[in-house]
Design an enzyme around this catalytic site. Structure first.
Site, PDB file in Angstrom:
ATOM      1  N   LYS A 238      22.878  49.066  10.284  1.00 58.57           N
ATOM      2  CA  LYS A 238      22.096  47.882  11.189  1.00 58.57           C
ATOM      3  C   LYS A 238      22.045  48.523  12.498  1.00 58.57           C
ATOM      4  CE  LYS A 238      24.764  44.612   8.650  1.00 58.57           C
ATOM      5  NZ  LYS A 238      26.005  43.902   8.523  1.00 58.57           N
TER       6      LYS A 238
ATOM      7  N   GLN B 212      31.220  42.076  11.741  1.00 56.91           N
ATOM      8  CA  GLN B 212      31.129  42.469  10.210  1.00 56.91           C
ATOM      9  C   GLN B 212      32.322  42.032   9.353  1.00 56.91           C
ATOM     10  OE1 GLN B 212      28.654  44.304   8.995  1.00 56.91           O
ATOM     11  NE2 GLN B 212      29.557  44.281   6.642  1.00 56.91           N
TER      12      GLN B 212
ATOM     13  N   ASP C  88      23.528  36.042  11.779  1.00 61.76           N
ATOM     14  CA  ASP C  88      24.039  36.085  10.568  1.00 61.76           C
ATOM     15  C   ASP C  88      23.790  34.543   9.638  1.00 61.76           C
ATOM     16  OD1 ASP C  88      24.858  38.226   9.246  1.00 61.76           O
ATOM     17  OD2 ASP C  88      26.774  38.199   9.864  1.00 61.76           O
TER      18      ASP C  88
END
Ligand code: NDP
Length: 306
Positions: free
Chosen positions: A64, A108, A131
């Protein structure tokens, strides 16, 4: 390929959906948007927070950061030890919420067991929740409001369908899996009114009776069950579009690592029946990061018009 034209069964094996190529195209579009934003004095910033030393998470996070840098964005990863307390993590999230140079915050998952993921997600400013997991964004997705963020993997699948000209309007779309990160938002996207959606959606899960009776009706079958090769050719309607979200590592003595990545679909069997199919790897996976960058750029664009 003309929009809405499907290859009929019997022509040959299914066409492959090239997730790597499409993700590259989207990343090119994003880089152009980033250049415009930078011209206006705004560099989109994505901050990823990694707690602990989970090896798979470290690989995802590295990918990412690399992708955001390649697109000209400010990509930063904050690595915290696994002993980090929930209070410390929440304090960091608050700090990132208040930092105007940060447009996207991603914590994460999975987190160490002493930290409650829902509490952390609820602390992220919904306007920076790229997200798309904050309840505000989940609610907006369900309502059909487009000023939130939709989760990246389902958004990537929807983009694949539109790019390949798959007719979704009125199509029977069956989703296997009801997780909050893939199955449920996927169904929510496909059932909305409008382009790339307007489907008749069925969600299946581990309690579904006679799974094959549902999957055989699907014009579009999206599989996110985390079960290696569970969808076999006899479960697929001839000519269906099959999207395999699954990523499962199985033992394979013939490889150097001793393992191999496979999807939730028996690719070799199902490609003889389907009209379009995603491979694993090289299908949905690369799209997830592309859509994460897309959400971050969107967040930065919103600060300009706000
Ligand atoms: P979860 O384990 O959270 O959810 C799996 C879902 O599948 C559950 O709803 C479960 O039902 C359902 N399920 C499990 N077994 C069956 C079965 N035999 N029949 C019908 N339904 C079943 O997984 P995720 O949604 O997080 O991920 C799914 C897969 O997608 C995984 O392989 C994961 O690695 C992959 N993935 C890939 C991504 C990418 O970028 N390509 C991103 C995210 C995930 P129930 O709710 O009843 O338990």
């Amino acid at each position: 390929m003309k929009r809405g034209r499907w290859i009929l069964p019997g022509d040959s094996a299914a066409r492959l959906i090239d997730g790597v190529g499409l993700a590259k195209l989207i990343r090119g579009e994003i880089a152009a948007d980033v250049a415009v934003l930078r011209g206006s004095g705004v560099t989109p910033g994505l901050t990823v927070v990694l707690v602990g030393d989970d090896a798979a998470s470290a690989v995802y996070v590295g990918a990412k950061e690399k992708a955001s840098r390649e697109a000209g964005m400010a990509g930063e990863t904050i690595r915290l030890p696994s002993a980090t307390t929930q209070a410390q993590l929440l304090a960091l999230v608050e700090q990132l919420n208040a930092d105007a140079s940060v447009h996207g915050i991603l914590v994460q998952m999975p987190l160490p067991s002493h930290i409650d993921p829902d509490t952390v997600i609820r602390h992220i400013d919904p306007a920076k929740d790229v997200d798309g997991f904050h309840p505000i964004n989940v609610g907006k997705l369900l309502i059909g409001h487009t000023d939130g963020f939709a989760p990246c993997t389902p958004s990537g699948v929807q983009r694949m369908l539109t790019h390949y000209g798959v007719e979704t309007r009125g199509a029977d779309c069956v989703v296997i899996g009801r997780s909050t990160i893939v199955g449920k938002p996927m169904a929510a996207l496909m059932v909305q009114a409008g382009a790339g959606a307007d489907a008749t959606v069925t969600i299946c899960h581990s309690r579904t009776r006679n799974l094959g009776d549902h999957t055989r009706r699907a014009d579009i079958l999206i599989v996110a069950a985390g079960r290696p090769r569970m969808v076999t050719a006899d479960m697929v309607k001839p000519g269906a579009v099959v999207i395999d979200v699954g990523m499962n590592r199985i033992p394979d003595a013939s490889t150097k690592s001793g393992t191999r990545l496979v999807g939730d679909v028996d690719f070799e069997g199902v490609r003889q029946v389907a009209s379009l199919i995603t491979p694993v790897p090289g299908g949905v996976g690369p799209m997830t990061i592309a859509m994460l960058l897309r959400n971050t750029v969107r967040s930065a664009q919103r600060t300009l018009v706000a």
